[in-house]
Motif scaffolding. Sequence first.
Motif, short mmCIF file in Angstrom:
data_model
loop_
_atom_site.label_atom_id
_atom_site.label_comp_id
_atom_site.label_asym_id
_atom_site.label_seq_id
_atom_site.Cartn_x
_atom_site.Cartn_y
_atom_site.Cartn_z
N THR A 185 0.85 -1.19 0.00
CA THR A 185 0.00 0.00 0.00
C THR A 185 0.88 1.24 0.00
O THR A 185 2.11 1.12 -0.04
CB THR A 185 -0.95 -0.01 1.23
N TRP B 290 -2.33 6.22 -1.56
CA TRP B 290 -3.59 5.46 -1.74
C TRP B 290 -4.49 5.63 -0.51
O TRP B 290 -5.68 5.94 -0.65
CB TRP B 290 -3.29 3.97 -1.97
N ARG C 182 -8.07 7.62 -0.73
CA ARG C 182 -9.30 6.81 -0.68
C ARG C 182 -10.06 6.93 0.63
O ARG C 182 -11.24 6.62 0.68
CB ARG C 182 -8.96 5.32 -0.87
N CYS D 65 -20.08 -0.56 14.39
CA CYS D 65 -19.72 0.87 14.44
C CYS D 65 -20.88 1.73 14.92
O CYS D 65 -20.67 2.87 15.35
CB CYS D 65 -19.28 1.35 13.06
N ARG E 252 -4.43 -5.87 3.02
CA ARG E 252 -4.41 -4.41 2.84
C ARG E 252 -5.81 -3.81 2.72
O ARG E 252 -5.99 -2.61 2.87
CB ARG E 252 -3.57 -4.03 1.62
N ASN E 253 -6.81 -4.66 2.39
CA ASN E 253 -8.18 -4.16 2.27
C ASN E 253 -8.75 -3.70 3.61
O ASN E 253 -9.71 -2.93 3.63
CB ASN E 253 -9.11 -5.25 1.71
N GLY F 144 -15.48 -3.87 0.87
CA GLY F 144 -15.44 -2.41 1.02
C GLY F 144 -16.39 -1.65 0.10
O GLY F 144 -17.12 -0.76 0.55
N ARG F 145 -16.38 -2.03 -1.20
CA ARG F 145 -17.17 -1.23 -2.15
C ARG F 145 -18.68 -1.35 -1.87
O ARG F 145 -19.41 -0.37 -1.93
CB ARG F 145 -16.85 -1.69 -3.57
N VAL G 14 -20.08 -2.06 1.01
CA VAL G 14 -20.37 -1.35 2.26
C VAL G 14 -20.43 0.15 2.00
O VAL G 14 -21.32 0.85 2.49
CB VAL G 14 -19.29 -1.66 3.33
N HIS H 141 -19.85 9.05 12.17
CA HIS H 141 -18.90 7.94 12.27
C HIS H 141 -17.77 8.17 11.27
O HIS H 141 -18.03 8.45 10.09
CB HIS H 141 -19.63 6.63 11.97
N ASN I 250 -14.71 6.90 6.59
CA ASN I 250 -14.06 7.26 5.34
C ASN I 250 -14.44 8.71 5.05
O ASN I 250 -15.63 9.05 5.04
CB ASN I 250 -14.58 6.33 4.22
N ARG J 237 -14.42 10.29 2.36
CA ARG J 237 -15.25 10.40 1.14
C ARG J 237 -16.71 10.11 1.45
O ARG J 237 -17.62 10.70 0.86
CB ARG J 237 -14.74 9.46 0.04
N ILE J 238 -16.96 9.16 2.37
CA ILE J 238 -18.35 8.86 2.74
C ILE J 238 -18.97 10.09 3.42
O ILE J 238 -20.09 10.51 3.08
CB ILE J 238 -18.43 7.64 3.69
N ASN K 30 -10.60 4.45 11.37
CA ASN K 30 -11.95 4.02 11.74
C ASN K 30 -11.86 3.29 13.09
O ASN K 30 -11.34 2.18 13.16
CB ASN K 30 -12.49 3.10 10.65
O1 UT7 Z 1 -17.10 1.34 9.65
C1 UT7 Z 1 -18.00 0.46 9.10
C2 UT7 Z 1 -18.37 0.83 7.75
N1 UT7 Z 1 -17.24 0.71 6.86
C3 UT7 Z 1 -17.19 1.49 5.82
O2 UT7 Z 1 -18.04 2.33 5.69
C4 UT7 Z 1 -16.11 1.27 4.79
C5 UT7 Z 1 -16.70 1.47 3.42
N2 UT7 Z 1 -15.76 1.27 2.32
C6 UT7 Z 1 -14.74 2.09 2.06
O3 UT7 Z 1 -14.49 3.03 2.80
C7 UT7 Z 1 -13.97 1.90 0.78
O4 UT7 Z 1 -14.64 0.97 -0.03
C8 UT7 Z 1 -12.51 1.40 1.02
C9 UT7 Z 1 -11.66 2.51 1.59
C10 UT7 Z 1 -12.51 0.20 1.95
C11 UT7 Z 1 -11.87 0.99 -0.30
O5 UT7 Z 1 -11.89 2.08 -1.22
P1 UT7 Z 1 -12.43 1.86 -2.72
O6 UT7 Z 1 -12.21 3.12 -3.42
O7 UT7 Z 1 -13.84 1.35 -2.62
O8 UT7 Z 1 -11.44 0.77 -3.27
P2 UT7 Z 1 -11.77 -0.70 -3.80
O9 UT7 Z 1 -12.07 -1.60 -2.67
O10 UT7 Z 1 -12.75 -0.58 -4.90
O11 UT7 Z 1 -10.37 -1.09 -4.40
C12 UT7 Z 1 -9.79 -0.35 -5.47
C13 UT7 Z 1 -8.42 -0.94 -5.76
C14 UT7 Z 1 -8.40 -2.45 -5.86
O12 UT7 Z 1 -7.48 -2.81 -6.87
P3 UT7 Z 1 -8.01 -3.25 -8.32
O13 UT7 Z 1 -8.88 -4.44 -8.08
O14 UT7 Z 1 -8.76 -2.05 -8.84
O15 UT7 Z 1 -6.74 -3.54 -9.05
C15 UT7 Z 1 -7.87 -2.90 -4.52
O16 UT7 Z 1 -7.19 -4.14 -4.57
O17 UT7 Z 1 -7.53 -0.60 -4.67
C16 UT7 Z 1 -6.89 -1.80 -4.20
N3 UT7 Z 1 -6.63 -1.66 -2.79
C17 UT7 Z 1 -5.51 -1.07 -2.31
N4 UT7 Z 1 -4.44 -0.55 -2.93
C18 UT7 Z 1 -3.48 -0.02 -2.14
C19 UT7 Z 1 -7.42 -2.03 -1.74
N5 UT7 Z 1 -6.81 -1.70 -0.59
C20 UT7 Z 1 -5.64 -1.12 -0.90
C21 UT7 Z 1 -4.59 -0.56 -0.16
N6 UT7 Z 1 -3.54 -0.02 -0.81
N7 UT7 Z 1 -4.62 -0.51 1.20
#
Ligand code: UT7
Length: 356
Positions: A30, A34, A38, A114, A153-154, A219-220, A222, A254, A257, A259-260, A284
């Motif tokens: 990571t 990023w 994000r 949460c 890393r997710n 993640g997406r 949620v 809460h 994120n 962006r949320i 978080n």
């Molecule tokens: O508290 C309870 C409620 N929780 C939430 O509300 C969390 C809600 N979700 C989120 O905040 C976001 O979905 C995340 C921050 C978890 C992820 O952001 P995203 O913009 O939705 O990213 P994504 O999961 O769609 O992943 C985009 C890309 C993926 O790569 P590919 O498949 O496009 O090649 C992931 O593998 O980013 C990659 N990725 C990372 N890259 C670098 C995922 N985690 C990481 C990381 N570092 N840590």
Amino acid sequence: MTTNALITGWGMYVPSRVMTNDDLAKIVDTSDEWIVSRTGIHERRIAADDETTTTLSVNASRDALAVAGVEPGEVDLIVLGTCSPDYPLPATSTTVARDLGATNAAAFDLQAACSGFVYAMATANAFVRSGMYRNVLVIGVEVLSRFMNWKDRNTCVLFGDGAGAVLVQASDRPGGMSGFHLFADGTGFEGIIVPAGGSACPATPQTVADGLHTVHMAGRDVYKYATRQLAESALAAVRDAGLTMDDIDQFVFHQANLRIIENVAKQLDMPMEKTYINIEKYGNTSAASVPMALVEAVAAGRIKPGDQVLMVAFGAGFTAAAAVVEWTADPARAFLAPGSQTRLGRPQRQLEEAAV
Ligand code: UT7
């Protein structure tokens, strides 16, 4: 005479160990760029080996009781929201009561992920308004670092440890909690889940080897659900309080994120300057995030007596919860410096120096 449920004490505690995005980039694939772009997170706190969900709770609660001027023995009930308890059994609230010296308190844990703190506030409100209890200590706390897969890393870049606590007291003064919305949709149960260690999938050497006792998140999915539901719950609680969004002086969301929060603020026409943000420092912290943001917002002078405060959270389950509170307490009761962890006006740093 009406009994109102007022917040009269507040406190928070975070561990002193800071883990930055660059620290994480050394253990998973990571980058600071990023994570910041994000999520808005720059760093998070990680509990020391000798810290637990109980010890974090006790530190936050001692401050909340001191601010309220209430002795531990006067607490009638402790409601503790967490999804990272010390043990599956018994409830962490009982060991918190033991260590606080709250010898006259009933105690139970509440699991709404949460949303746990806001659910716990609604619970405290109901106990106080029914006349059953007068002093209810409400805690939101997590040591999620112990439930992370540090190879994933997710998830491991998102969460952090911390605790926040408030004392809810019965009063015939006007103000306090006025509107709520509590929500649950179990069809989303796999969105954020610790798959093993419960009755559906008991712990075995294999589940441990597979990391199934750690947090997994889609993640997406949620993200999409959270942005819609946070806005709906916020509006429902404001309606329940008999107010409109224009009446709200401070939004305490809460911190999952940035962006949320920005997305929901846009949907609700909610000015960002009325929205307290501290995700950059703590990540978080799940059930701890709303009370920690509340405590810091008060310390920063963002919440004053007479202000209407809207707290909103979303989490695993899926759950969501929102509450409107008319703030009544004098912020000067707690001499918390903005942005720094303090213990009744003494920076934690000084306390640590004093302890050496
Ligand atoms: O508290 C309870 C409620 N929780 C939430 O509300 C969390 C809600 N979700 C989120 O905040 C976001 O979905 C995340 C921050 C978890 C992820 O952001 P995203 O913009 O939705 O990213 P994504 O999961 O769609 O992943 C985009 C890309 C993926 O790569 P590919 O498949 O496009 O090649 C992931 O593998 O980013 C990659 N990725 C990372 N890259 C670098 C995922 N985690 C990481 C990381 N570092 N840590």
